[in-house]
Motif scaffolding. Structure first.
Motif, PDB file in Angstrom:
ATOM      1  N   PHE A   1      33.997  27.112  35.681  1.00  0.00           N
ATOM      2  CA  PHE A   1      35.396  27.422  35.543  1.00  0.00           C
ATOM      3  C   PHE A   1      35.900  26.610  34.324  1.00  0.00           C
ATOM      4  CE2 PHE A   1      33.864  28.041  40.068  1.00  0.00           C
ATOM      5  CZ  PHE A   1      34.291  29.255  40.289  1.00  0.00           C
ATOM      6  N   GLY A   2      37.155  27.029  33.959  1.00  0.00           N
ATOM      7  CA  GLY A   2      37.621  26.426  32.775  1.00  0.00           C
ATOM      8  C   GLY A   2      38.792  26.883  32.326  1.00  0.00           C
TER       9      GLY A   2
ATOM     10  N   PHE B   1      48.866  34.391  19.534  1.00  0.00           N
ATOM     11  CA  PHE B   1      48.060  33.022  20.323  1.00  0.00           C
ATOM     12  C   PHE B   1      47.563  33.777  21.709  1.00  0.00           C
ATOM     13  CE2 PHE B   1      52.318  32.548  21.335  1.00  0.00           C
ATOM     14  CZ  PHE B   1      52.363  32.332  22.649  1.00  0.00           C
ATOM     15  N   HIS B   2      46.734  32.981  22.440  1.00  0.00           N
ATOM     16  CA  HIS B   2      46.569  33.219  23.774  1.00  0.00           C
ATOM     17  C   HIS B   2      46.299  32.056  24.622  1.00  0.00           C
ATOM     18  CE1 HIS B   2      42.572  33.435  21.667  1.00  0.00           C
ATOM     19  NE2 HIS B   2      42.241  32.961  23.022  1.00  0.00           N
ATOM     20  N   VAL B   3      46.288  32.070  25.740  1.00  0.00           N
ATOM     21  CA  VAL B   3      45.856  30.816  26.574  1.00  0.00           C
ATOM     22  C   VAL B   3      45.765  31.317  28.173  1.00  0.00           C
ATOM     23  CG1 VAL B   3      48.610  30.327  27.025  1.00  0.00           C
ATOM     24  CG2 VAL B   3      46.746  28.598  27.528  1.00  0.00           C
ATOM     25  N   GLY B   4      44.816  30.654  28.830  1.00  0.00           N
ATOM     26  CA  GLY B   4      44.584  31.272  30.280  1.00  0.00           C
ATOM     27  C   GLY B   4      43.457  30.262  30.732  1.00  0.00           C
ATOM     28  N   VAL B   5      42.734  31.018  31.629  1.00  0.00           N
ATOM     29  CA  VAL B   5      41.638  30.504  32.220  1.00  0.00           C
ATOM     30  C   VAL B   5      40.509  31.509  32.383  1.00  0.00           C
ATOM     31  CG1 VAL B   5      43.024  28.991  33.840  1.00  0.00           C
ATOM     32  CG2 VAL B   5      42.279  31.443  34.620  1.00  0.00           C
ATOM     33  N   TYR B   6      39.257  30.993  32.460  1.00  0.00           N
ATOM     34  CA  TYR B   6      38.225  31.854  32.664  1.00  0.00           C
ATOM     35  C   TYR B   6      37.268  31.336  33.733  1.00  0.00           C
ATOM     36  CZ  TYR B   6      35.179  27.943  30.689  1.00  0.00           C
ATOM     37  OH  TYR B   6      34.229  26.856  30.530  1.00  0.00           O
ATOM     38  N   SER B   7      36.207  32.066  34.267  1.00  0.00           N
ATOM     39  CA  SER B   7      35.114  31.731  34.897  1.00  0.00           C
ATOM     40  C   SER B   7      34.074  32.455  34.431  1.00  0.00           C
ATOM     41  CB  SER B   7      35.198  32.055  36.667  1.00  0.00           C
ATOM     42  OG  SER B   7      35.683  33.411  36.891  1.00  0.00           O
ATOM     43  N   LYS B   8      32.720  31.847  34.903  1.00  0.00           N
ATOM     44  CA  LYS B   8      31.389  32.510  34.497  1.00  0.00           C
ATOM     45  C   LYS B   8      30.309  32.166  35.649  1.00  0.00           C
ATOM     46  CE  LYS B   8      28.526  31.805  30.207  1.00  0.00           C
ATOM     47  NZ  LYS B   8      28.324  30.909  29.012  1.00  0.00           N
ATOM     48  N   PHE B   9      29.768  33.331  35.795  1.00  0.00           N
ATOM     49  CA  PHE B   9      28.829  33.511  36.724  1.00  0.00           C
ATOM     50  C   PHE B   9      27.433  33.966  36.290  1.00  0.00           C
ATOM     51  CE2 PHE B   9      32.950  34.263  38.375  1.00  0.00           C
ATOM     52  CZ  PHE B   9      33.155  33.318  39.635  1.00  0.00           C
TER      53      PHE B   9
ATOM     54  N   VAL C   1      28.266  36.934  33.966  1.00  0.00           N
ATOM     55  CA  VAL C   1      29.547  37.761  33.812  1.00  0.00           C
ATOM     56  C   VAL C   1      30.656  36.848  33.686  1.00  0.00           C
ATOM     57  CG1 VAL C   1      31.140  38.966  35.380  1.00  0.00           C
ATOM     58  CG2 VAL C   1      28.483  39.519  35.549  1.00  0.00           C
ATOM     59  N   GLN C   2      31.655  37.092  32.765  1.00  0.00           N
ATOM     60  CA  GLN C   2      32.738  36.147  32.457  1.00  0.00           C
ATOM     61  C   GLN C   2      34.160  36.975  32.629  1.00  0.00           C
ATOM     62  OE1 GLN C   2      31.888  33.514  29.124  1.00  0.00           O
ATOM     63  NE2 GLN C   2      34.354  33.557  28.511  1.00  0.00           N
ATOM     64  N   PRO C   3      34.696  36.678  33.737  1.00  0.00           N
ATOM     65  CA  PRO C   3      36.062  37.200  33.864  1.00  0.00           C
ATOM     66  C   PRO C   3      37.000  36.137  33.286  1.00  0.00           C
ATOM     67  CG  PRO C   3      35.228  36.553  35.945  1.00  0.00           C
ATOM     68  CD  PRO C   3      34.129  36.353  34.920  1.00  0.00           C
ATOM     69  N   GLU C   4      38.261  36.414  32.564  1.00  0.00           N
ATOM     70  CA  GLU C   4      39.287  35.723  32.151  1.00  0.00           C
ATOM     71  C   GLU C   4      40.675  36.166  32.655  1.00  0.00           C
ATOM     72  OE1 GLU C   4      36.639  34.642  28.220  1.00  0.00           O
ATOM     73  OE2 GLU C   4      38.551  35.730  28.069  1.00  0.00           O
ATOM     74  N   ILE C   5      41.644  35.406  32.689  1.00  0.00           N
ATOM     75  CA  ILE C   5      42.908  35.824  32.794  1.00  0.00           C
ATOM     76  C   ILE C   5      43.849  35.082  31.735  1.00  0.00           C
ATOM     77  CG2 ILE C   5      44.999  35.913  34.299  1.00  0.00           C
ATOM     78  CD1 ILE C   5      43.188  35.994  36.751  1.00  0.00           C
TER      79      ILE C   5
ATOM     80  N   SER D   1      38.860  31.558  20.013  1.00  0.00           N
ATOM     81  CA  SER D   1      39.119  30.922  21.171  1.00  0.00           C
ATOM     82  C   SER D   1      38.288  29.688  21.246  1.00  0.00           C
ATOM     83  CB  SER D   1      38.831  31.641  22.340  1.00  0.00           C
ATOM     84  OG  SER D   1      39.364  32.939  22.534  1.00  0.00           O
ATOM     85  N   LEU D   2      38.797  28.691  21.845  1.00  0.00           N
ATOM     86  CA  LEU D   2      38.381  27.334  22.320  1.00  0.00           C
ATOM     87  C   LEU D   2      38.423  26.962  23.606  1.00  0.00           C
ATOM     88  CD1 LEU D   2      36.997  24.602  21.335  1.00  0.00           C
ATOM     89  CD2 LEU D   2      39.088  23.719  21.019  1.00  0.00           C
ATOM     90  N   SER D   3      37.233  26.979  24.393  1.00  0.00           N
ATOM     91  CA  SER D   3      37.391  26.634  25.762  1.00  0.00           C
ATOM     92  C   SER D   3      36.702  25.476  26.239  1.00  0.00           C
ATOM     93  CB  SER D   3      36.465  27.757  26.394  1.00  0.00           C
ATOM     94  OG  SER D   3      35.129  27.699  26.246  1.00  0.00           O
ATOM     95  N   TYR D   4      37.292  24.913  27.359  1.00  0.00           N
ATOM     96  CA  TYR D   4      36.679  23.739  28.155  1.00  0.00           C
ATOM     97  C   TYR D   4      36.208  23.954  29.401  1.00  0.00           C
ATOM     98  CZ  TYR D   4      36.450  18.880  29.351  1.00  0.00           C
ATOM     99  OH  TYR D   4      35.974  17.599  29.821  1.00  0.00           O
ATOM    100  N   GLN D   5      35.210  23.547  29.719  1.00  0.00           N
ATOM    101  CA  GLN D   5      34.693  23.752  31.303  1.00  0.00           C
ATOM    102  C   GLN D   5      35.245  22.670  32.051  1.00  0.00           C
ATOM    103  OE1 GLN D   5      30.308  24.277  31.679  1.00  0.00           O
ATOM    104  NE2 GLN D   5      30.450  23.105  33.551  1.00  0.00           N
ATOM    105  N   LEU D   6      35.771  23.078  33.138  1.00  0.00           N
ATOM    106  CA  LEU D   6      36.471  22.016  33.988  1.00  0.00           C
ATOM    107  C   LEU D   6      35.455  21.458  35.271  1.00  0.00           C
ATOM    108  CD1 LEU D   6      40.261  23.172  34.687  1.00  0.00           C
ATOM    109  CD2 LEU D   6      39.459  21.133  33.135  1.00  0.00           C
ATOM    110  N   LYS D   7      34.819  22.853  35.564  1.00  0.00           N
ATOM    111  CA  LYS D   7      33.895  22.594  36.826  1.00  0.00           C
ATOM    112  C   LYS D   7      32.618  23.318  36.524  1.00  0.00           C
ATOM    113  CE  LYS D   7      33.620  22.690  41.802  1.00  0.00           C
ATOM    114  NZ  LYS D   7      32.529  22.095  42.079  1.00  0.00           N
TER     115      LYS D   7
END
Length: 208
Positions: A23-24, A56-64, A71-75, A196-202
């Motif tokens: 998640f990130g 621009f865009h900003v939000g959260v993502y998860s990756k399973f 599978v990578q859903p995002e909002i 996009s640039l992402s950062y994994q939180l967990k």
């Protein structure tokens, strides 16, 4: 809004089947435009292609991950800007939406991955500004639409970089009919590149 809630619940259910989960947060820039601007005034046939601008865009993502794929859903909240120019006059069309990409991908080699899938979109706001005047326009015909995204990414530890192309399957027009002598339609479907640039939180290896 009901469709959006159902979709979010559906995306969330993917985690039940995932063998690993991450998640990130993410954000970045868009470069592209919406569709054509068409004059509806009597005896006029003006059609103008939009000039690409930066949004621009900003939000959260998860990756399973499971069965060798992920599978990578995002909002995401997305702001898309387009400039229309004709005869020395310019107008800026500003369009904001909630994007919910549901991408399927594979890790190719090393940190490189490829991904593609549908992008569900909920229109939030749109306006056209020209010659210092805000020109009110109606909301797009369909507030909830489906497009697509395709691209590649690099995962470098907790940091990720993505480059994607986003398109739409059908027109989604917004209208204005200010009076009998003036009116126009703007095709609000996006055609843009997304960096996009992402950062994994967990992730799976993190302590709970």
């Amino acid at each position: 809004m009901k469709k959006l809630m159902i979709l979010i619940l559906l995306v969330s259910s993917v985690s039940v089947f995932g063998q690993s989960a991450q998640f990130g947060i993410k954000g970045g820039l868009n470069f592209g435009s919406t569709g054509e601007f068409s004059d509806l005034t009597d005896n006029a046939s003006t059609t103008i292609d939009g000039d690409n601008k930066v949004g621009f865009h900003v939000g959260v993502y998860s990756k399973f991950k499971f069965l060798g794929i992920f599978v990578q859903p995002e909002i995401l909240y997305t702001r898309l800007n387009t400039e229309y120019s004709e005869g020395g006059a310019t107008a800026d069309y500003n369009f904001s939406k909630i994007d919910i990409p549901l991408l399927v991908g594979i890790d190719v080699v090393g940190p490189l991955n490829l991904k593609a899938g549908p992008s569900f979109q909920l229109a939030l706001n749109n306006d056209l500004e020209g010659a210092g005047i805000d020109i009110g326009i109606q909301d797009p015909e369909n507030s909830f639409t489906i497009g697509y995204q395709i691209g590649a990414g690099l995962q470098l530890g907790r940091l990720g970089v993505d480059l994607r192309y986003e398109g739409a399957f059908s027109e989604n027009n917004a209208f204005s009919e200010a009076n009998e002598d003036f009116g126009f339609v703007v095709d609000s479907r996006p055609s843009q590149w997304i960096l996009s640039l992402s950062y994994q939180l967990k992730g799976d290896g993190d302590k709970k």
